[in-house]
Design an enzyme around this catalytic site. Structure first.
Site, mmCIF file in Angstrom:
data_model
loop_
_atom_site.group_PDB
_atom_site.id
_atom_site.type_symbol
_atom_site.label_atom_id
_atom_site.label_comp_id
_atom_site.label_asym_id
_atom_site.label_seq_id
_atom_site.Cartn_x
_atom_site.Cartn_y
_atom_site.Cartn_z
ATOM 1 N N HIS A 111 -3.915 4.799 2.755
ATOM 2 C CA HIS A 111 -3.952 6.265 2.902
ATOM 3 C C HIS A 111 -3.246 6.719 4.172
ATOM 4 O O HIS A 111 -3.679 7.644 4.855
ATOM 5 C CB HIS A 111 -5.388 6.789 2.842
ATOM 6 C CG HIS A 111 -6.009 6.584 1.489
ATOM 7 N ND1 HIS A 111 -6.209 5.326 0.960
ATOM 8 C CD2 HIS A 111 -6.458 7.459 0.564
ATOM 9 C CE1 HIS A 111 -6.749 5.439 -0.242
ATOM 10 N NE2 HIS A 111 -6.904 6.719 -0.509
ATOM 11 N N GLU B 55 -16.486 1.568 10.662
ATOM 12 C CA GLU B 55 -15.176 0.961 10.922
ATOM 13 C C GLU B 55 -15.174 0.176 12.228
ATOM 14 O O GLU B 55 -14.535 -0.883 12.344
ATOM 15 C CB GLU B 55 -14.092 2.035 10.965
ATOM 16 C CG GLU B 55 -13.901 2.764 9.637
ATOM 17 C CD GLU B 55 -14.893 3.892 9.426
ATOM 18 O OE1 GLU B 55 -15.626 4.239 10.392
ATOM 19 O OE2 GLU B 55 -14.941 4.441 8.313
ATOM 20 N N ARG C 118 -1.401 6.099 -0.158
ATOM 21 C CA ARG C 118 -2.345 6.397 -1.237
ATOM 22 C C ARG C 118 -1.625 6.572 -2.568
ATOM 23 O O ARG C 118 -2.052 6.089 -3.604
ATOM 24 C CB ARG C 118 -3.107 7.685 -0.916
ATOM 25 C CG ARG C 118 -4.200 8.028 -1.931
ATOM 26 C CD ARG C 118 -4.714 9.447 -1.762
ATOM 27 N NE ARG C 118 -3.812 10.417 -2.352
ATOM 28 C CZ ARG C 118 -4.037 11.041 -3.524
ATOM 29 N NH1 ARG C 118 -5.129 10.809 -4.185
ATOM 30 N NH2 ARG C 118 -3.164 11.901 -3.995
ATOM 31 N N PHE D 101 -8.855 5.718 10.320
ATOM 32 C CA PHE D 101 -10.095 5.127 10.847
ATOM 33 C C PHE D 101 -9.796 3.823 11.589
ATOM 34 O O PHE D 101 -10.399 3.532 12.610
ATOM 35 C CB PHE D 101 -11.091 4.863 9.713
ATOM 36 C CG PHE D 101 -11.404 6.068 8.879
ATOM 37 C CD1 PHE D 101 -11.562 7.318 9.463
ATOM 38 C CD2 PHE D 101 -11.544 5.961 7.509
ATOM 39 C CE1 PHE D 101 -11.844 8.439 8.697
ATOM 40 C CE2 PHE D 101 -11.826 7.080 6.731
ATOM 41 C CZ PHE D 101 -11.976 8.318 7.315
ATOM 42 N N ASP E 276 -6.722 15.670 1.160
ATOM 43 C CA ASP E 276 -7.766 15.537 2.178
ATOM 44 C C ASP E 276 -7.417 16.271 3.464
ATOM 45 O O ASP E 276 -8.291 16.563 4.280
ATOM 46 C CB ASP E 276 -8.021 14.062 2.492
ATOM 47 C CG ASP E 276 -8.864 13.390 1.422
ATOM 48 O OD1 ASP E 276 -9.484 14.129 0.630
ATOM 49 O OD2 ASP E 276 -8.894 12.153 1.369
ATOM 50 N N ARG F 119 -0.935 0.386 -2.091
ATOM 51 C CA ARG F 119 -2.271 -0.218 -1.900
ATOM 52 C C ARG F 119 -2.592 -1.213 -3.009
ATOM 53 O O ARG F 119 -3.364 -2.143 -2.820
ATOM 54 C CB ARG F 119 -3.349 0.850 -1.741
ATOM 55 C CG ARG F 119 -3.421 1.849 -2.876
ATOM 56 C CD ARG F 119 -4.437 2.953 -2.589
ATOM 57 N NE ARG F 119 -4.167 4.117 -3.421
ATOM 58 C CZ ARG F 119 -5.096 4.887 -3.956
ATOM 59 N NH1 ARG F 119 -6.368 4.655 -3.721
ATOM 60 N NH2 ARG F 119 -4.771 5.925 -4.698
#
Lengths: 317, 276
Positions: free
Chosen positions: A106, A55, A164, A80, A114, A7
């Protein structure tokens, strides 16, 4: 070994592009610190638009900006971008073939703690199923940056997939990146390991282990899932007759099925798919989850040995 | 560029457009006639009086843009665009047929004059807001007119867009809700209640008016007022009659997506002709 986040490659690519690309704008949906676009906002506040936790709206807004001649990079988590906003990705962006880039971070099971709700393991399948969509899955920081630059030069919708975690830097990837081209990292004639994304480092470790057992293993890295490099796949199928695919994604709809689709039509051979096996993930450290869900060099070696040493595959070859 | 037509001209145009809507849907044996008829007066007011646009230069940078968020009502926008010479009227015969540029729902890359692709409900305000934000960045001063259905605004994305347009003070957005109280499965207040609608939009920071959406003077005046309301996006809740202009189609949810049979088609055309 050096580790860096893919990222960060995304946002460093955006920062480099912004200087020479006045129509570039960046959108985010309240995860700018996580996607790292906050670092873009800090330098270019007037070219950054935070859409909040929206989103769906963000992707259609990006479509609107593209219609007005802008080059929008819409950033959020992969789960998302493809699941929550799947309709907008399809109908606002892919169908009219608008020049929108989706920076999805991610992705994969390495999102970790998560848990399954946030671990995007279907996004490649969804994104590649839409006509007009180009899908890029870089293997390390530098390739992530190259993909971001290439996406900006390319006209049309591009789905960019980042993770991530910090992942190994793989120097062999840093040759020229071209959309639609695989990268031959090791040549060999007994079997081909085809990797995408951050699984490239595990693929190379597996190839080294197999080389130690006197197998001559080819490694092809596929940073572009769509359009897939058919020539590289066909050559591997004909020349090595056995393929193991490796991805941090469900075995359904991702790299493995893209490769299987090509060989089954052109040059049938056995394809074993390493990936998440049609199950949801769970919370844990990325390393723990790679172990538990079978995304390790050892799993690649096992699959390769089945193809190389098991009677059923050898007899039917 | 287009000239501002007076109200009698607008009324005559609306009659012709309504006939074309019914003819297109009858010929294709497919399409949405009720909502198209109800929204005809809004579309006619926009294309023949309110909007700056030029069919000879569809990509003219300073044009006003229209987005049909209730994308199923393509018959009304296609009829208007053809009449304005964006493409030959002959093309209307290809509506919903293989190979046509006149898809069932608007497809911007193919159809001259169509500004945004819509279809699945709820996309239009977001897309229009993105375009309007782009115009603000470029310092361009034209308007984005967006037409939503009332059933459509049950979509969550619409309210995301409502927040977004307020955040960025997009006073170049002038949206309409085609408030006919009917959606596919019946009365909107039974399917999923929307009233009281005006305070909903006001609480999202929009300038809101309620008008008769089948009255040209009210439509034109409301847009003038919306332009004066600077610093915030505008919503015009336009009370309309679904199926307007054809007696047996008016206020009937069953005419949402059903094409007319031959006898119904002939009766509808005769009614519109007799109304002259």
């Amino acid at each position: 070994m050096e580790y860096k986040q893919t990222r960060m490659g995304y946002v460093d690519g955006l920062l480099e592009l912004a200087r020479s690309t006045p129509n570039l704008v960046v959108l985010d949906a309240d995860v700018a610190k996580a996607t790292k676009t906050a670092e873009f906002e800090a330098v270019y506040p007037d070219r950054f638009f935070n859409c909040g936790v929206q989103e769906q709206n963000m992707l259609s807004v990006a479509a609107g900006l593209a219609l007005e001649g802008f080059l929008p990079f819409a950033s959020t988590f992969g789960v998302f971008a493809t699941c929550r906003a799947g309709d907008q990705l399809r109908n606002s962006i892919a169908y009219p073939k608008l020049n929108v880039k989706i920076g999805a971070t991610h992705c994969g099971i390495s999102t970790g703690g998560d848990g399954a709700s946030h671990q995007s393991i279907e996004d490649i399948a969804i994104a590649r199923s839409f006509p007009n969509m180009t899908v890029l899955v870089p293997g390390d920081y530098e390739e992530a940056k190259q993909c971001t630059l290439a996406a900006a030069r390319f006209k049309g919708p591009v789905y960019l997939r980042f993770g991530r975690d910090a992942y190994p830097v793989v120097k062999e990837l840093h040759a020229k990146f071209e959309i639609g081209k695989g990268k031959l990292l090791r040549n060999g004639n007994d079997l081909t390991i085809i990797t995408t994304g951050v699984m490239v480092s595990e693929g190379l470790i597996a190839a080294d282990i197999l080389a130690g057992e006197n197998y001559d293993v080819r490694v092809v890295h596929m940073p572009t899932i769509k359009p897939i490099d058919r020539d590289a796949i066909v050559a591997s199928a004909i020349e090595t007759k056995r393929i193991v695919t490796v991805e941090e994604h469900s075995v359904i709809g991702g790299l493995g099925e893209a490769v299987a689709g090509v060989v089954s039509e052109m040059c049938p051979c056995f394809v074993k798919r390493i990936g998440v096996k049609d199950v949801f993930g769970e919370s844990g450290e990325a390393n723990e989850l790679f172990d538990k869900y079978g995304l390790r060099a050892a799993n690649i070696v096992d699959a390769a040995k089945q193809l190389l040493e098991t009677e059923i595959y050898i007899e039917r070859k | 560029m287009n000239k501002k037509a007076d109200i009698n001209v607008l009324k005559a145009k609306a009659r012709e457009i309504r006939k074309e809507i019914i003819t297109m849907v009858y010929r294709a044996n497919s399409g949405h006639v009720g909502g198209s008829l109800g929204a005809t007066d809004i579309v006619v007011a926009l294309y023949y009086h309110i909007m700056k646009h030029d069919a000879t230069n569809p990509m003219w940078a300073q044009r006003d843009r229209f987005i049909l968020s209730k994308g199923h009502c393509t018959p009304v926008i296609y009829a208007a665009l053809a009449d304005c010479n964006y493409f030959p009227a002959e093309d209307l015969k290809t509506f919903r047929r293989p190979g046509t540029h006149l898809q069932g729902h608007p497809f911007q890359p193919k159809t001259p004059g169509i500004e945004a692709s819509t279809g699945t409900l709820g996309l239009g305000i977001s897309t229009g807001a993105g375009m309007a934000l782009g115009a603000k960045i470029k310092n361009e001063r034209h308007y984005y007119y967006i037409l939503c259905g009332d059933g459509e605004i049950q979509e969550g994305q619409v309210w995301e867009a409502a927040m977004f347009a307020n955040k960025y003070k997009l006073d170049n957005v002038i949206a309409f809700v085609d408030r006919n109280y009917l959606q596919t499965d019946g009365n909107s207040e039974k399917v999923m209640p929307l009233d009281p609608l005006k305070p909903k939009w006001e609480s999202f920071g929009w300038h809101v008016q309620e008008i008769d959406g089948n009255d040209f003077a009210e439509i034109i005046n409301a847009v003038d007022e919306a332009k004066r309301a600077t610093g915030k996006p505008s919503m015009i809740i336009a009370r309309t009659v679904k199926g307007k202009g054809v007696s047996f189609m008016e206020n009937e949810a069953s005419w949402h997506g059903t094409p007319p049979k031959k006898v119904e088609y002939e009766k509808a055309i005769k009614e519109l002709d007799d109304g002259v």
